[in-house]
Design an enzyme around this catalytic site. Structure first.
Site, PDB file in Angstrom:
ATOM      1  N   PHE A   1      30.081  34.526  37.660  1.00 47.97           N
ATOM      2  CA  PHE A   1      30.705  34.650  38.943  1.00 47.97           C
ATOM      3  C   PHE A   1      28.648  34.339  39.072  1.00 47.97           C
ATOM      4  O   PHE A   1      28.111  35.228  38.180  1.00 47.97           O
ATOM      5  CB  PHE A   1      31.017  36.045  39.225  1.00 47.97           C
ATOM      6  CG  PHE A   1      31.678  35.758  39.234  1.00 47.97           C
ATOM      7  CD1 PHE A   1      32.923  35.719  37.691  1.00 47.97           C
ATOM      8  CD2 PHE A   1      33.003  36.641  40.642  1.00 47.97           C
ATOM      9  CE1 PHE A   1      34.115  35.957  37.941  1.00 47.97           C
ATOM     10  CE2 PHE A   1      34.476  36.143  40.567  1.00 47.97           C
ATOM     11  CZ  PHE A   1      35.023  35.702  38.937  1.00 47.97           C
TER      12      PHE A   1
ATOM     13  N   CYS B   1      24.641  39.590  53.666  1.00 43.63           N
ATOM     14  CA  CYS B   1      26.080  39.030  54.424  1.00 43.63           C
ATOM     15  C   CYS B   1      25.236  38.894  55.477  1.00 43.63           C
ATOM     16  O   CYS B   1      24.186  39.689  56.187  1.00 43.63           O
ATOM     17  CB  CYS B   1      26.907  39.968  53.973  1.00 43.63           C
ATOM     18  SG  CYS B   1      28.206  38.610  54.281  1.00 43.63           S
TER      19      CYS B   1
ATOM     20  N   CYS C   1      31.314  44.013  57.497  1.00 38.93           N
ATOM     21  CA  CYS C   1      33.473  44.300  57.671  1.00 38.93           C
ATOM     22  C   CYS C   1      33.041  46.055  57.019  1.00 38.93           C
ATOM     23  O   CYS C   1      32.386  46.078  56.075  1.00 38.93           O
ATOM     24  CB  CYS C   1      34.574  43.804  56.105  1.00 38.93           C
ATOM     25  SG  CYS C   1      33.883  42.093  57.275  1.00 38.93           S
TER      26      CYS C   1
ATOM     27  N   CYS D   1      33.820  46.666  53.155  1.00 42.83           N
ATOM     28  CA  CYS D   1      33.244  45.647  51.582  1.00 42.83           C
ATOM     29  C   CYS D   1      32.912  46.264  50.986  1.00 42.83           C
ATOM     30  O   CYS D   1      32.841  47.804  50.191  1.00 42.83           O
ATOM     31  CB  CYS D   1      31.725  45.559  52.257  1.00 42.83           C
ATOM     32  SG  CYS D   1      30.813  44.214  51.678  1.00 42.83           S
ATOM     33  N   ASP D   2      33.400  46.484  49.563  1.00 39.41           N
ATOM     34  CA  ASP D   2      33.622  46.912  48.671  1.00 39.41           C
ATOM     35  C   ASP D   2      32.408  46.462  47.538  1.00 39.41           C
ATOM     36  O   ASP D   2      32.460  46.790  46.068  1.00 39.41           O
ATOM     37  CB  ASP D   2      34.781  47.167  47.248  1.00 39.41           C
ATOM     38  CG  ASP D   2      35.444  45.672  47.124  1.00 39.41           C
ATOM     39  OD1 ASP D   2      34.698  43.817  47.453  1.00 39.41           O
ATOM     40  OD2 ASP D   2      36.329  45.809  46.625  1.00 39.41           O
ATOM     41  N   THR D   3      31.188  45.083  48.381  1.00 41.31           N
ATOM     42  CA  THR D   3      30.620  44.445  46.901  1.00 41.31           C
ATOM     43  C   THR D   3      29.087  44.770  47.238  1.00 41.31           C
ATOM     44  O   THR D   3      28.835  45.550  48.439  1.00 41.31           O
ATOM     45  CB  THR D   3      30.367  43.230  46.743  1.00 41.31           C
ATOM     46  OG1 THR D   3      30.713  42.587  48.756  1.00 41.31           O
ATOM     47  CG2 THR D   3      31.823  42.803  45.867  1.00 41.31           C
TER      48      THR D   3
ATOM     49  N   GLU E   1      33.556  31.455  47.098  1.00 40.09           N
ATOM     50  CA  GLU E   1      34.008  32.959  47.932  1.00 40.09           C
ATOM     51  C   GLU E   1      33.107  32.351  49.574  1.00 40.09           C
ATOM     52  O   GLU E   1      31.922  33.279  48.865  1.00 40.09           O
ATOM     53  CB  GLU E   1      34.044  33.754  47.365  1.00 40.09           C
ATOM     54  CG  GLU E   1      34.934  33.625  46.226  1.00 40.09           C
ATOM     55  CD  GLU E   1      34.825  35.278  45.423  1.00 40.09           C
ATOM     56  OE1 GLU E   1      36.610  35.061  44.273  1.00 40.09           O
ATOM     57  OE2 GLU E   1      34.093  35.506  45.486  1.00 40.09           O
TER      58      GLU E   1
ATOM     59  N   HIS F   1      41.478  42.596  38.876  1.00 39.38           N
ATOM     60  CA  HIS F   1      40.280  42.862  37.223  1.00 39.38           C
ATOM     61  C   HIS F   1      40.000  44.477  38.617  1.00 39.38           C
ATOM     62  O   HIS F   1      39.275  44.725  36.659  1.00 39.38           O
ATOM     63  CB  HIS F   1      38.962  42.008  38.361  1.00 39.38           C
ATOM     64  CG  HIS F   1      38.597  42.066  39.418  1.00 39.38           C
ATOM     65  ND1 HIS F   1      39.368  41.621  40.502  1.00 39.38           N
ATOM     66  CD2 HIS F   1      37.592  42.464  40.223  1.00 39.38           C
ATOM     67  CE1 HIS F   1      38.972  41.789  41.663  1.00 39.38           C
ATOM     68  NE2 HIS F   1      37.791  42.531  41.641  1.00 39.38           N
TER      69      HIS F   1
HETATM   70  S1  SF4 Z   1      33.981  41.612  52.961  1.00 43.57           S
HETATM   71 FE1  SF4 Z   1      31.280  42.337  53.108  1.00 43.57          FE
HETATM   72  S2  SF4 Z   1      30.480  39.824  51.795  1.00 43.57           S
HETATM   73 FE2  SF4 Z   1      32.719  39.825  52.479  1.00 43.57          FE
HETATM   74  S3  SF4 Z   1      32.109  39.253  54.716  1.00 43.57           S
HETATM   75 FE3  SF4 Z   1      32.942  41.814  54.838  1.00 43.57          FE
HETATM   76  S4  SF4 Z   1      30.288  42.120  54.494  1.00 43.57           S
HETATM   77 FE4  SF4 Z   1      30.513  40.179  53.829  1.00 43.57          FE
END
Ligand code: SF4
Length: 181
Positions: free
Chosen positions: A24, A30, A34, A37-39, A93, A175
């Protein structure tokens, strides 16, 4: 130079390639925000293509997944070419709101509500289910359609939605279920 949040080796946990060993490459930042968003992708280090290829090549898997954040903010044909020269199968992705290099081997598009798509070629659509109307995504030209619970809290609703819309398949964040990255 490209801003990289992290490079790590694991299994793809979601979607069509679930269970596949992959390197990865998480890019930083970004263009969307969102709520689910979990990252943690904002931090990052600038790396040259040589450094990226050297890091990716430490691992035995052929599959490389460009992810984020939104990887299209940082990639181009030159990077995809370098990965191909290194013998890699290049997946991405993306939220689909920005154009992509045509040479990418596999496109996973996760369209977000209210965000206009800028790509038409995609291999799989992966939607995080928040109770929205998913029929609007069925017009997309992908071969595979995956519906995924939102951080596992609405799994039963997602299962029910898939059973009512059989074009879709359930995708779980496996995961997280087996506690790997
Ligand atoms: S989930 Fe997170 S990384 Fe994905 S588009 Fe939305 S803000 Fe961007």
């Amino acid at each position: 130079m490209r801003k990289i949040n992290e490079i790590f080796y694991s299994l793809q946990g979601e979607g069509y390639h679930t269970g596949t060993p992959a390197v990865f490459v998480r890019f930083s930042g970004c263009n969307l925000k969102c709520s689910f968003c979990d990252t943690q992708h904002e931090e990052g280090t600038l790396m040259t293509d040589d450094e990226i290829i050297a890091e990716v090549s430490k691992y035995p898997a052929a599959t490389v997944i460009l992810t984020g954040g939104e990887p299209s903010l940082w990639i181009d044909d030159a990077l995809v070419d370098r990965l191909h020269e290194a013998g890699k199968y290049v997946c991405i992705e993306t939220n689909g709101t920005r154009p992509l290099p045509a040479s990418i081997d596999w496109v996973t598009c996760s369209p977000k509500q209210g965000a206009r798509l800028a790509i038409t070629r995609m291999d799989e659509v992966k939607v995080v289910y928040e109770g929205q109307d998913i029929s609007i995504y069925e017009r997309l030209s992908a071969e595979h359609f995956f519906l995924q619970p939102c951080s596992c809290y609405n799994t039963a609703l997602t299962v029910d939605c898939v059973m009512r819309h059989p074009k879709w398949r359930l995708s779980l964040q496996t995961h997280k279920l087996i506690d790997i990255r």
